[in-house]
Design a protein around this motif. Sequence first.
Motif, PDB file in Angstrom:
ATOM      1  N   LYS A  59       0.711  -1.108   0.039  1.00 50.56           N
ATOM      2  CA  LYS A  59      -0.008  -0.028   0.034  1.00 50.56           C
ATOM      3  C   LYS A  59       0.998   1.176   0.032  1.00 50.56           C
ATOM      4  CE  LYS A  59      -3.431  -2.073   2.992  1.00 50.56           C
ATOM      5  NZ  LYS A  59      -3.878  -2.181   4.281  1.00 50.56           N
ATOM      6  N   THR A  60       0.369   2.201  -0.760  1.00 46.78           N
ATOM      7  CA  THR A  60       1.297   3.525  -0.739  1.00 46.78           C
ATOM      8  C   THR A  60       0.785   4.359   0.407  1.00 46.78           C
ATOM      9  OG1 THR A  60       1.377   3.477  -3.083  1.00 46.78           O
ATOM     10  CG2 THR A  60       1.647   5.789  -2.004  1.00 46.78           C
ATOM     11  N   VAL A  61       1.502   4.715   1.356  1.00 45.46           N
ATOM     12  CA  VAL A  61       1.451   5.426   2.641  1.00 45.46           C
ATOM     13  C   VAL A  61       1.463   6.823   2.275  1.00 45.46           C
ATOM     14  CG1 VAL A  61       2.042   5.898   5.030  1.00 45.46           C
ATOM     15  CG2 VAL A  61       1.994   3.583   4.249  1.00 45.46           C
ATOM     16  N   ALA A  62       2.291   7.404   1.708  1.00 49.59           N
ATOM     17  CA  ALA A  62       2.606   8.868   1.221  1.00 49.59           C
ATOM     18  C   ALA A  62       3.659   8.782   0.334  1.00 49.59           C
ATOM     19  CB  ALA A  62       3.052   9.597   2.308  1.00 49.59           C
ATOM     20  N   LYS A  63       3.919   9.960  -0.288  1.00 51.27           N
ATOM     21  CA  LYS A  63       4.805  10.069  -1.463  1.00 51.27           C
ATOM     22  C   LYS A  63       6.244   9.151  -1.151  1.00 51.27           C
ATOM     23  CE  LYS A  63       7.410  13.020  -4.675  1.00 51.27           C
ATOM     24  NZ  LYS A  63       7.555  14.465  -5.194  1.00 51.27           N
ATOM     25  N   ASN A  64       6.505   8.286  -1.832  1.00 48.87           N
ATOM     26  CA  ASN A  64       7.768   7.461  -1.575  1.00 48.87           C
ATOM     27  C   ASN A  64       7.693   6.682  -0.267  1.00 48.87           C
ATOM     28  OD1 ASN A  64       9.144   8.393  -3.989  1.00 48.87           O
ATOM     29  ND2 ASN A  64       9.488  10.165  -2.848  1.00 48.87           N
ATOM     30  N   GLU A  67       4.028   0.506   2.432  1.00 52.13           N
ATOM     31  CA  GLU A  67       3.528  -0.534   3.548  1.00 52.13           C
ATOM     32  C   GLU A  67       3.401  -1.695   3.114  1.00 52.13           C
ATOM     33  OE1 GLU A  67       1.185   0.751   6.946  1.00 52.13           O
ATOM     34  OE2 GLU A  67      -0.117  -0.753   6.124  1.00 52.13           O
ATOM     35  N   ASP A  68       4.288  -2.873   3.151  1.00 54.16           N
ATOM     36  CA  ASP A  68       4.423  -4.188   2.777  1.00 54.16           C
ATOM     37  C   ASP A  68       3.831  -4.837   4.069  1.00 54.16           C
ATOM     38  OD1 ASP A  68       5.496  -3.749   0.117  1.00 54.16           O
ATOM     39  OD2 ASP A  68       7.335  -3.819   0.989  1.00 54.16           O
ATOM     40  N   GLY A  69       2.651  -6.039   3.780  1.00 49.72           N
ATOM     41  CA  GLY A  69       2.169  -6.732   4.662  1.00 49.72           C
ATOM     42  C   GLY A  69       2.647  -8.341   4.388  1.00 49.72           C
ATOM     43  N   PHE A  70       2.951  -9.022   5.541  1.00 51.93           N
ATOM     44  CA  PHE A  70       3.193 -10.437   5.598  1.00 51.93           C
ATOM     45  C   PHE A  70       2.171 -11.280   6.375  1.00 51.93           C
ATOM     46  CE2 PHE A  70       6.585  -7.632   4.787  1.00 51.93           C
ATOM     47  CZ  PHE A  70       7.276  -8.296   3.232  1.00 51.93           C
ATOM     48  N   LYS A  71       1.793 -12.255   6.208  1.00 51.24           N
ATOM     49  CA  LYS A  71       0.928 -12.913   7.147  1.00 51.24           C
ATOM     50  C   LYS A  71       1.691 -14.157   7.442  1.00 51.24           C
ATOM     51  CE  LYS A  71      -3.700 -15.151   7.272  1.00 51.24           C
ATOM     52  NZ  LYS A  71      -4.935 -15.119   6.407  1.00 51.24           N
ATOM     53  N   PHE A  72       1.884 -14.757   8.506  1.00 51.28           N
ATOM     54  CA  PHE A  72       2.393 -16.018   9.132  1.00 51.28           C
ATOM     55  C   PHE A  72       1.407 -16.880   9.783  1.00 51.28           C
ATOM     56  CE2 PHE A  72       5.650 -12.732   8.626  1.00 51.28           C
ATOM     57  CZ  PHE A  72       6.930 -13.217   8.028  1.00 51.28           C
ATOM     58  N   LEU A  73       1.354 -17.900   9.446  1.00 50.60           N
ATOM     59  CA  LEU A  73       0.740 -19.019  10.323  1.00 50.60           C
ATOM     60  C   LEU A  73       1.792 -19.540  11.448  1.00 50.60           C
ATOM     61  CD1 LEU A  73      -2.313 -20.037  10.560  1.00 50.60           C
ATOM     62  CD2 LEU A  73      -1.436 -21.941   8.966  1.00 50.60           C
ATOM     63  N   VAL A  74       1.328 -19.542  12.576  1.00 50.48           N
ATOM     64  CA  VAL A  74       1.966 -19.924  13.567  1.00 50.48           C
ATOM     65  C   VAL A  74       1.380 -20.895  14.434  1.00 50.48           C
ATOM     66  CG1 VAL A  74       3.216 -19.542  15.889  1.00 50.48           C
ATOM     67  CG2 VAL A  74       3.394 -17.800  13.854  1.00 50.48           C
ATOM     68  N   ALA A  75       2.115 -22.146  14.679  1.00 44.84           N
ATOM     69  CA  ALA A  75       1.447 -23.338  15.499  1.00 44.84           C
ATOM     70  C   ALA A  75       2.229 -23.574  16.674  1.00 44.84           C
ATOM     71  CB  ALA A  75       1.556 -24.373  14.451  1.00 44.84           C
ATOM     72  N   THR A  76       1.238 -23.762  17.686  1.00 47.27           N
ATOM     73  CA  THR A  76       1.599 -24.073  19.116  1.00 47.27           C
ATOM     74  C   THR A  76       0.760 -25.000  19.798  1.00 47.27           C
ATOM     75  OG1 THR A  76       2.227 -22.927  21.054  1.00 47.27           O
ATOM     76  CG2 THR A  76       0.539 -21.889  20.012  1.00 47.27           C
ATOM     77  N   THR A  86       3.806  -5.692   9.556  1.00 51.43           N
ATOM     78  CA  THR A  86       3.624  -4.538   8.713  1.00 51.43           C
ATOM     79  C   THR A  86       4.792  -3.635   8.563  1.00 51.43           C
ATOM     80  OG1 THR A  86       1.284  -4.624   9.036  1.00 51.43           O
ATOM     81  CG2 THR A  86       1.969  -2.631   7.928  1.00 51.43           C
ATOM     82  N   VAL A  87       5.400  -3.717   7.430  1.00 50.80           N
ATOM     83  CA  VAL A  87       6.698  -2.970   7.401  1.00 50.80           C
ATOM     84  C   VAL A  87       6.545  -1.612   6.572  1.00 50.80           C
ATOM     85  CG1 VAL A  87       9.166  -3.275   6.549  1.00 50.80           C
ATOM     86  CG2 VAL A  87       7.759  -5.239   7.464  1.00 50.80           C
ATOM     87  N   GLN A  88       6.837  -0.699   7.051  1.00 44.81           N
ATOM     88  CA  GLN A  88       6.821   0.551   6.423  1.00 44.81           C
ATOM     89  C   GLN A  88       8.132   1.225   6.072  1.00 44.81           C
ATOM     90  OE1 GLN A  88       4.802   3.823   8.211  1.00 44.81           O
ATOM     91  NE2 GLN A  88       2.770   2.837   7.922  1.00 44.81           N
ATOM     92  N   HIS A  89       8.494   1.531   4.676  1.00 44.40           N
ATOM     93  CA  HIS A  89       9.589   1.834   4.454  1.00 44.40           C
ATOM     94  C   HIS A  89       9.620   3.042   3.141  1.00 44.40           C
ATOM     95  CE1 HIS A  89       9.787  -0.787   0.551  1.00 44.40           C
ATOM     96  NE2 HIS A  89       8.899  -1.588   1.425  1.00 44.40           N
ATOM     97  N   ASN A  93      15.442   5.810  -0.355  1.00 45.32           N
ATOM     98  CA  ASN A  93      16.517   5.522   0.291  1.00 45.32           C
ATOM     99  C   ASN A  93      16.500   3.977   0.760  1.00 45.32           C
ATOM    100  OD1 ASN A  93      15.105   5.502   2.426  1.00 45.32           O
ATOM    101  ND2 ASN A  93      15.963   7.463   3.304  1.00 45.32           N
ATOM    102  N   LYS A  94      15.450   3.354   0.473  1.00 45.94           N
ATOM    103  CA  LYS A  94      15.447   1.732   0.857  1.00 45.94           C
ATOM    104  C   LYS A  94      15.585   1.625   2.462  1.00 45.94           C
ATOM    105  CE  LYS A  94      16.599   0.882  -3.675  1.00 45.94           C
ATOM    106  NZ  LYS A  94      16.230  -0.009  -4.651  1.00 45.94           N
ATOM    107  N   LYS A  95      15.274   2.690   3.206  1.00 50.44           N
ATOM    108  CA  LYS A  95      15.457   2.459   4.660  1.00 50.44           C
ATOM    109  C   LYS A  95      14.129   2.098   5.285  1.00 50.44           C
ATOM    110  CE  LYS A  95      19.623   4.043   4.799  1.00 50.44           C
ATOM    111  NZ  LYS A  95      20.748   3.430   5.236  1.00 50.44           N
ATOM    112  N   LEU A  96      14.054   1.232   6.233  1.00 49.69           N
ATOM    113  CA  LEU A  96      12.950   0.742   7.135  1.00 49.69           C
ATOM    114  C   LEU A  96      12.614   1.952   7.854  1.00 49.69           C
ATOM    115  CD1 LEU A  96      11.249  -1.685   8.253  1.00 49.69           C
ATOM    116  CD2 LEU A  96      13.229  -1.856   9.862  1.00 49.69           C
ATOM    117  N   LEU A  97      11.306   2.156   7.941  1.00 50.55           N
ATOM    118  CA  LEU A  97      10.754   3.308   8.936  1.00 50.55           C
ATOM    119  C   LEU A  97      10.026   2.795   9.998  1.00 50.55           C
ATOM    120  CD1 LEU A  97       9.035   5.330   5.969  1.00 50.55           C
ATOM    121  CD2 LEU A  97      11.231   5.865   7.066  1.00 50.55           C
ATOM    122  N   SER A  98       9.180   1.715   9.957  1.00 49.80           N
ATOM    123  CA  SER A  98       8.507   1.197  10.945  1.00 49.80           C
ATOM    124  C   SER A  98       8.352  -0.573  10.943  1.00 49.80           C
ATOM    125  CB  SER A  98       7.166   1.823  11.306  1.00 49.80           C
ATOM    126  OG  SER A  98       6.277   1.684  10.400  1.00 49.80           O
TER     127      SER A  98
END
Length: 105
Positions: A59-64, A67-76, A86-89, A93-98
């Motif tokens: 998803k585009t959050v703002a200019k440049n 936000e990329d989303g990843f879903k994991f299935l965890v078993a316990t 959710t990773v915002q970058h 400059n290819k830097k991780l924001l959050s």
Amino acid sequence: MKKVIMMLLGVFLFIHAGSISTEASEKPDYEKYGKIAIAVVQADYPENEVTDYEYKGRKTVAKNFVEDGFKFLVATKGTEFNVIVTVQHDLRNKKLLSLKVTEQK
């Protein structure tokens, strides 16, 4: 505290390992952040098994800023639950924001 230090170390290593690769072998940028997301989930759930992984898109959050989303299935202990990372970058400059981890039971 130890868990947080391990997570930050993992993120640091993945960010710098990605910057070492050559331009010719450059992979899609979401793959780099997917590796970071995997490391974070494994650090947050060390006793559990990650049984599935899915890239949910961008998803585009703002200019440049995206936000990329990843879903994991965890078993316990016979039960499974989803973990969303959710990773915002910054595309410039290819830097991780959050990075945000959300558990869905």
